[in-house]
Design a protein around this motif. Sequence first.
Motif, PDB file in Angstrom:
ATOM      1  N   PRO A 180       0.753  -1.067  -0.004  1.00 46.04           N
ATOM      2  CA  PRO A 180      -0.090  -0.084  -0.080  1.00 46.04           C
ATOM      3  C   PRO A 180       0.864   1.051  -0.021  1.00 46.04           C
ATOM      4  CG  PRO A 180      -0.773  -1.524   1.515  1.00 46.04           C
ATOM      5  CD  PRO A 180       0.243  -2.137   1.015  1.00 46.04           C
ATOM      6  N   HIS A 181       0.560   2.337  -0.780  1.00 51.47           N
ATOM      7  CA  HIS A 181       1.291   3.704  -0.776  1.00 51.47           C
ATOM      8  C   HIS A 181       1.274   4.188   0.668  1.00 51.47           C
ATOM      9  CE1 HIS A 181       2.286   7.438  -2.124  1.00 51.47           C
ATOM     10  NE2 HIS A 181       2.324   7.160  -3.529  1.00 51.47           N
ATOM     11  N   PRO A 182       2.383   4.618   0.998  1.00 55.04           N
ATOM     12  CA  PRO A 182       2.546   5.161   2.169  1.00 55.04           C
ATOM     13  C   PRO A 182       1.671   6.321   2.412  1.00 55.04           C
ATOM     14  CG  PRO A 182       4.974   5.028   1.091  1.00 55.04           C
ATOM     15  CD  PRO A 182       3.692   4.412   0.240  1.00 55.04           C
ATOM     16  N   VAL A 183       1.184   7.062   1.710  1.00 51.18           N
ATOM     17  CA  VAL A 183       0.395   8.144   1.880  1.00 51.18           C
ATOM     18  C   VAL A 183      -1.175   7.644   2.343  1.00 51.18           C
ATOM     19  CG1 VAL A 183      -0.802   8.434  -0.302  1.00 51.18           C
ATOM     20  CG2 VAL A 183      -0.535  10.287   0.872  1.00 51.18           C
ATOM     21  N   LEU A 184      -1.351   6.343   2.009  1.00 54.38           N
ATOM     22  CA  LEU A 184      -2.633   5.826   2.671  1.00 54.38           C
ATOM     23  C   LEU A 184      -2.823   5.891   4.048  1.00 54.38           C
ATOM     24  CD1 LEU A 184      -3.369   2.900   0.176  1.00 54.38           C
ATOM     25  CD2 LEU A 184      -4.297   5.408   0.246  1.00 54.38           C
ATOM     26  N   ARG A 185      -1.507   5.138   4.704  1.00 56.44           N
ATOM     27  CA  ARG A 185      -1.182   5.092   6.001  1.00 56.44           C
ATOM     28  C   ARG A 185      -1.259   6.514   6.679  1.00 56.44           C
ATOM     29  NH1 ARG A 185       2.831   5.758   9.312  1.00 56.44           N
ATOM     30  NH2 ARG A 185       4.113   5.990   7.641  1.00 56.44           N
ATOM     31  N   LEU A 186      -0.353   7.367   6.175  1.00 51.67           N
ATOM     32  CA  LEU A 186      -0.366   8.599   6.854  1.00 51.67           C
ATOM     33  C   LEU A 186      -1.640   9.281   6.952  1.00 51.67           C
ATOM     34  CD1 LEU A 186       1.597  10.902   7.898  1.00 51.67           C
ATOM     35  CD2 LEU A 186       1.961  11.709   5.511  1.00 51.67           C
ATOM     36  N   TYR A 187      -2.336   9.429   5.967  1.00 57.94           N
ATOM     37  CA  TYR A 187      -3.630  10.061   5.691  1.00 57.94           C
ATOM     38  C   TYR A 187      -4.736   9.204   6.858  1.00 57.94           C
ATOM     39  CZ  TYR A 187      -3.213  14.078   3.147  1.00 57.94           C
ATOM     40  OH  TYR A 187      -2.762  15.441   2.675  1.00 57.94           O
ATOM     41  N   ALA A 188      -4.616   8.091   6.862  1.00 58.83           N
ATOM     42  CA  ALA A 188      -5.542   7.131   7.555  1.00 58.83           C
ATOM     43  C   ALA A 188      -5.319   7.410   9.134  1.00 58.83           C
ATOM     44  CB  ALA A 188      -5.628   5.608   7.138  1.00 58.83           C
TER      45      ALA A 188
END
Length: 182
Positions: free
Chosen positions: A53-61
């Motif tokens: 999964p793209h790191p931006v997904l984790r950061l924003y979630a």
Amino acid sequence: MSEERRIEYTTVISRNIEPIYRQGVVSWCVYVPREDDVHYYQELPVGDVVYRPHPVLRLYAEKGFLFLPERPEEYGNTMKLADEIYDFLYRHVDYEDTYRRLDVWYAFFTWVYDQFPIVPYRRALGDWGRGKSRWAKTLGSICYRAFIQGAATSAAPVFRLSDAIRGTQIIDENYFSLNHLA
């Protein structure tokens, strides 16, 4: 001799594979039609590529700016789900019933938006304190991969995040700066 695989960070692999967020982790939820079951993976090897999964997904979630499901769930039929969405919107936001009914179908639409050449957007207008942000976050919480951006952001992050997340953008004037995400 170990086989080397290329690592690729992405948000989209196929229609049967979606990112989910549970217990602080973004992972892949894979629907397997022949088993009529789902499987969960932190990374997904496909040929010589390992998808993560793209790191931006984790950061924003993690920060509460991206709404991802925890798991797939059976909902019966479309009209039953439409009634549940209507009731959810009714409980959490006070606005005209005509628009609430429209928002039920807009939420459905966001889950298949990629099948259309042009997509509409929803916009709330009103004075300060009238519930625009509450409406946007409530509706966004049931839309496909909804993510919040501040209205004061520039065009570059709007397009970059839109391309990375490929979901429903919520642009809210109350989020003037998302610098605290860094």
